[in-house]
Design an enzyme around this catalytic site. Structure first.
Site: not given
Ligand code: G6P
Length: 615
Positions: A495, A27, A77, A488, A492, A2, A103-104, A610, A511
């Protein structure tokens, strides 16, 4: 998650609030809302969906009254209550006198709500936040105290995490801000104040900011700011100068922030090493950890804690620290670590990695590690955020603001800083000769240029994406430094294009994942020249034998794999250890182009945010 925004001053608040929300949409973007103080009343506008939906809705409204010099706003969010108009913030108290953005998570909201309902309060939403506005109203009326005192007394009853901004109809020239667990920044202008979850909505108005600490509140009244704790102790806030530049927050001609950020990597990697290395002397200087460097040098074990992409950077770092610096390293998901009873020895060093510096699980894991007596270093991108403020020492990545929800440039900046830490350690432990250190640092200095060259694969990646855009699944495989990258790469594409993908160590393929391989299964191999090249090629043959579609990321000039793979993407030659910097680029671009061709919302993928400030 948020995003919250507030404004009080001499300008019209609405445009400032809307622009601020747009900056904070990373956010969360389930709903958006604004409350404006006008002619002794609070007008609230809120809408399900993105900020643009709210703007459209208000534009078409004939009876709107959005003029006013004081206001608060929110982009959500969802945690408590589904995304909907009624659950959107701001939340008014029952009489409409108090408005809150939050936010929280208020953990004891059900018990507080029960008491308020017994007192006759009616609730309109399913959120925890509405409890705060009603609680403030209840205390203000029953205890006959001022608005800010009512906020303070309410916060003494609240359990959980919050950053809140509050308005009161009876106090039209006052805004109250408070923080515990969730971030909030106050920008100080000339007779005006800007409040936001991070500095990005503030930077275009002022570079002077205050970061509130946990359990602190700010009362902004008639052009003056007072900071105190919620226990009523007045504080002398530290005013910081922001280093961020406004251009860093714009798309700069790119269609998406993600693409811009992918292309920024030569610069962000360079910035993350700038002033920290002298390759010709084989020297590394990491000012942020100097005071605790003995802890790193003498560490018997390194424990890395992180989430998401940062966890993948941590996994690469495990390979760095063990292979180069000869220090045993374990990497844990912060969300698991925080709820185990982990063993931490006095000579362990903990490193937490976080782009945002706000991830709730990482912050909680950090706190647990500290409670257990560990020294904790941070590798964070957002200056002044909660994690770097809670660590003993750390090194910032200088990736600049990362807006796209899928992390790209922050990942390679994290690799840069972790690699520097590793070489620093190897040097101090004398496990590498000066000559070897110089050689590694010289190659590191070449990396930005090699990443620049890797970006030239964009057109060929676009063509491959065109062929694969309708696939239902992907497998990503790699060995050694290629394994965390496989994870990774899979993350990507998951996501942003919503295609199911799995990353695996190539040697584990037999396996399980090999059972999935047929002509409809693209398998992306990280297949650069490396010590494990032959082994990876054998795995590739196994996939081809089962009619899998092979996409191979190869070292430029590799003619061998070109004969095997269906599609090849060339990257410049570098050492094994620095391959992840360069090979990240085609993986990011592949996810980007597939998502774009599928018409996905690349910078704001569904259900994600994010900055994950809830657990
Ligand atoms: C969320 C974001 C990711 C990020 C992860 C950890 O899932 O969408 O892109 O890698 O949080 O976030 P941080 O800010 O702790 O790297």
């Amino acid at each position: 998650m948020c995003g919250i925004v507030g404004y009080i001053g001499k300008r019209e608040a609405w445009p400032i609030l809307i622009k601020g929300l747009e900056r904070l949409e990373y956010r969360g973007y389930d709903s958006a809302g604004v409350a404006i103080m006008n002619s002794g009343a609070i007008s609230v506008y809120k809408k399900l969906g993105k900020v643009s939906e709210l703007s459209k809705f208000v534009k078409n409204k004939s009876d709107k009254n959005i003029s006013g010099l004081v206001g608060i706003a929110h982009t959500r969010w969802a945690t408590h209550g589904e995304p909907s108009d009624k659950n959107a913030h701001p939340h008014l108290s029952m009489s409409g006198d108090i408005a809150v953005v939050h936010n929280g998570i208020i953990e004891n909201y059900l018990s507080l709500k029960k008491v308020l309902i017994e007192k006759g309060f009616k609730f309109k939403s399913d959120t925890d936040t509405e409890v705060i506005s009603n609680l403030i109203e209840d205390i203000k009326k029953s205890a006959k105290v001022s608005f800010d005192e009512a906020v303070r007394l309410a916060l003494l009853e609240v359990v959980g995490a919050y950053a809140i901004v509050v308005l009161s109809k009876d106090d039209p020239n006052t805004i109250v801000v408070a923080k515990k667990g969730s971030p909030v920044v106050i920008g100080i202008g000339k007779e005006e104040f800007f409040i936001a979850s991070d500095a990005t909505p503030i930077i275009e108005y002022t570079d002077k900011v205050i970061y509130l600490d946990d359990n602190e509140m700010a009362i902004i009244k008639n052009g003056k700011l007072l900071v105190k704790t919620i226990e009523n102790e007045v504080k002398n806030p530290y005013i910081q100068k922001l280093e961020m530049k406004i251009e860093e927050l714009e798309k700069g001609g790119f269609p998406h922030f993600m693409l811009k950020e992918i292309y920024e990597q030569p610069r962000s990697i360079k910035d993350s090493m700038r002033g920290r290395i002298s390759a010709k002397d084989g020297m590394i200087k990491l000012g942020g950890i100097e005071c605790h460097q003995d802890k790193l040098i003498n560490a018997k074990r390194i424990i890395i804690l992180a989430c998401g992409t940062s966890w993948h950077a941590g996994l690469e770092a495990k390979y760095f620290f063990e292979e180069i610096a000869k220090t045993p390293t374990i990497v844990e998901y912060a969300s698991e670590f925080r709820y185990r009873n982990p063993v931490i020895y006095p000579d362990d060093l903990v490193i937490v990695i976080s782009q945002s510096g706000e991830t709730a699980d990482t912050l909680a894991a950090l706190k647990l590690a500290k409670e257990k007596g560990a020294t904790v270093f941070g590798v964070c991108n957002v200056v002044g955020s909660s994690i770097p403020r809670a660590t003993d020492a750390g090194v910032y990545t200088h990736a600049g603001p990362e807006i796209g929800v899928a992390s790209t440039k922050a990942f390679t900046a994290q690799l840069t800083v972790l690699f520097l830490m590793c070489i620093f350690l190897a040097d101090k432990k004398e496990v590498l000769s000066k000559k070897e250190i110089k050689k590694l640092l010289i190659e590191l200095e070449n990396i930005p240029e090699k990443v620049e060259k890797a970006l030239l694969c964009n057109d060929s990646v676009k063509k491959i994406a065109e062929k694969l855009k309708n696939m239902k699944n992907f497998i990503y495989l790699g060995r050694g430094y290629g394994f965390p990258l496989a994870l990774e790469g899979a993350l990507k594409i998951k996501e942003i294009s919503y295609i199911h993908a799995d990353g695996y160590p190539a040697g584990e393929m037999k396996h399980g994942p090999i059972a999935l391989v047929d002509e409809n299964m693209p398998v992306v191999f990280i297949a650069n020249h490396s010590a494990l090249y032959e082994k990876v090629v054998s795995n590739m043959m196994e996939v081809k034998a089962r009619k899998g579609v092979v996409v191979a990321i190869i070292t430029k000039g590799d003619t061998n794999i070109k004969k095997i793979a269906d599609y090849c993407i060339e990257i410049p030659e570098t050492t094994d250890v620095m391959m992840p910097f360069v090979a990240s680029v085609p993986l990011q671009l592949l996810a980007y182009h597939v998502a774009r061709l599928r018409g996905c919302d690349i910078d704001k993928p569904r259900n994600l945010a994010k900055s994950v400030t809830v657990e």
